[in-house]
Design a protein around this motif. Structure first.
Motif, short mmCIF file in Angstrom:
data_model
loop_
_atom_site.label_atom_id
_atom_site.label_comp_id
_atom_site.label_asym_id
_atom_site.label_seq_id
_atom_site.Cartn_x
_atom_site.Cartn_y
_atom_site.Cartn_z
N ALA A 180 50.08 52.81 37.65
CA ALA A 180 50.22 51.46 37.11
C ALA A 180 51.66 51.17 36.72
O ALA A 180 52.17 50.07 36.95
CB ALA A 180 49.29 51.28 35.92
N ALA A 181 52.32 52.15 36.13
CA ALA A 181 53.72 51.96 35.72
C ALA A 181 54.62 51.74 36.93
O ALA A 181 55.49 50.87 36.93
CB ALA A 181 54.19 53.15 34.91
N VAL A 182 54.41 52.53 37.97
CA VAL A 182 55.21 52.38 39.19
C VAL A 182 54.94 51.02 39.82
O VAL A 182 55.87 50.33 40.27
CB VAL A 182 54.91 53.52 40.18
CG1 VAL A 182 55.54 53.26 41.53
CG2 VAL A 182 55.40 54.84 39.62
N GLY A 183 53.70 50.60 39.84
CA GLY A 183 53.36 49.28 40.38
C GLY A 183 53.99 48.16 39.58
O GLY A 183 54.47 47.17 40.15
N ALA A 184 54.02 48.30 38.27
CA ALA A 184 54.63 47.28 37.42
C ALA A 184 56.12 47.15 37.70
O ALA A 184 56.66 46.04 37.75
CB ALA A 184 54.40 47.61 35.95
N VAL A 185 56.78 48.28 37.91
CA VAL A 185 58.21 48.24 38.24
C VAL A 185 58.42 47.53 39.57
O VAL A 185 59.33 46.70 39.72
CB VAL A 185 58.81 49.67 38.27
CG1 VAL A 185 60.21 49.66 38.86
CG2 VAL A 185 58.82 50.26 36.87
N ASN A 237 49.81 39.86 39.78
CA ASN A 237 49.53 39.65 38.36
C ASN A 237 48.07 39.28 38.13
O ASN A 237 47.44 39.76 37.19
CB ASN A 237 50.44 38.56 37.78
CG ASN A 237 51.83 39.07 37.49
OD1 ASN A 237 52.04 40.26 37.31
ND2 ASN A 237 52.79 38.17 37.47
N LYS A 238 47.53 38.44 38.99
CA LYS A 238 46.13 38.05 38.87
C LYS A 238 45.22 39.27 39.05
O LYS A 238 44.26 39.45 38.30
CB LYS A 238 45.81 36.98 39.93
CG LYS A 238 44.44 36.40 39.80
CD LYS A 238 44.23 35.27 40.81
CE LYS A 238 42.86 34.68 40.70
NZ LYS A 238 42.64 33.60 41.66
N ALA A 239 45.53 40.10 40.04
CA ALA A 239 44.74 41.32 40.27
C ALA A 239 44.87 42.27 39.09
O ALA A 239 43.89 42.91 38.68
CB ALA A 239 45.19 41.99 41.56
N ALA A 240 46.06 42.38 38.53
CA ALA A 240 46.28 43.28 37.39
C ALA A 240 45.44 42.84 36.19
O ALA A 240 44.86 43.67 35.49
CB ALA A 240 47.75 43.32 37.03
N TYR A 241 45.38 41.54 35.94
CA TYR A 241 44.57 41.05 34.84
C TYR A 241 43.09 41.34 35.08
O TYR A 241 42.36 41.69 34.15
CB TYR A 241 44.78 39.55 34.62
CG TYR A 241 46.12 39.23 34.00
CD1 TYR A 241 46.57 39.86 32.85
CD2 TYR A 241 46.96 38.28 34.58
CE1 TYR A 241 47.80 39.56 32.29
CE2 TYR A 241 48.20 37.98 34.02
CZ TYR A 241 48.60 38.62 32.88
OH TYR A 241 49.82 38.33 32.32
N ALA A 242 42.64 41.20 36.32
CA ALA A 242 41.25 41.48 36.65
C ALA A 242 40.93 42.95 36.44
O ALA A 242 39.89 43.30 35.87
CB ALA A 242 40.94 41.07 38.09
N GLU A 284 42.50 44.99 34.43
CA GLU A 284 42.55 45.23 32.99
C GLU A 284 41.24 44.83 32.33
O GLU A 284 40.71 45.56 31.48
CB GLU A 284 43.71 44.45 32.38
CG GLU A 284 43.89 44.68 30.90
CD GLU A 284 45.04 43.88 30.31
OE1 GLU A 284 45.41 44.18 29.16
OE2 GLU A 284 45.57 42.97 30.98
N ASP A 285 40.68 43.69 32.74
CA ASP A 285 39.41 43.24 32.18
C ASP A 285 38.29 44.24 32.49
O ASP A 285 37.48 44.57 31.63
CB ASP A 285 39.05 41.86 32.72
CG ASP A 285 39.93 40.76 32.16
OD1 ASP A 285 40.61 40.99 31.13
OD2 ASP A 285 39.95 39.67 32.77
N VAL A 286 38.24 44.71 33.74
CA VAL A 286 37.20 45.67 34.14
C VAL A 286 37.37 46.97 33.36
O VAL A 286 36.38 47.54 32.86
CB VAL A 286 37.24 45.92 35.66
CG1 VAL A 286 36.36 47.08 36.04
CG2 VAL A 286 36.83 44.66 36.42
N ALA A 287 38.59 47.44 33.24
CA ALA A 287 38.84 48.68 32.50
C ALA A 287 38.43 48.54 31.04
O ALA A 287 37.84 49.46 30.45
CB ALA A 287 40.31 49.07 32.60
#
Length: 58
Positions: free
Chosen positions: A14-19, A35-40, A42-45
């Motif tokens: 996740a950190a590498v993807g964020a960079v 960003n939209k996928a990351a929020y989704a 995060e919600d599932v997690a």
């Protein structure tokens, strides 16, 4: 693989993807989709964490 190792691997990924996303232009369609996928994700997690916590309490 133990849960701790799996979580560490996911965190590093996740950190590498964020960079990588930060290198994209702000108005990029790809950046908006990521960003939209990351929020989704995060919600599932968060939901999974809550359900696991509930199961552990019972």
């Amino acid at each position: 693989m133990q849960m701790k190792g799996w979580a560490l691997t996911m965190g590093i990924g996740a950190a590498v993807g964020a960079v990588a996303v930060m290198l994209l232009p702000r108005q990029s369609t790809a950046r908006k989709l990521v960003n939209k996928a990351a929020y989704a994700v995060e919600d599932v997690a968060h939901d999974v964490g809550n359900k696991l916590a509930q199961k552990m309490d019972m």
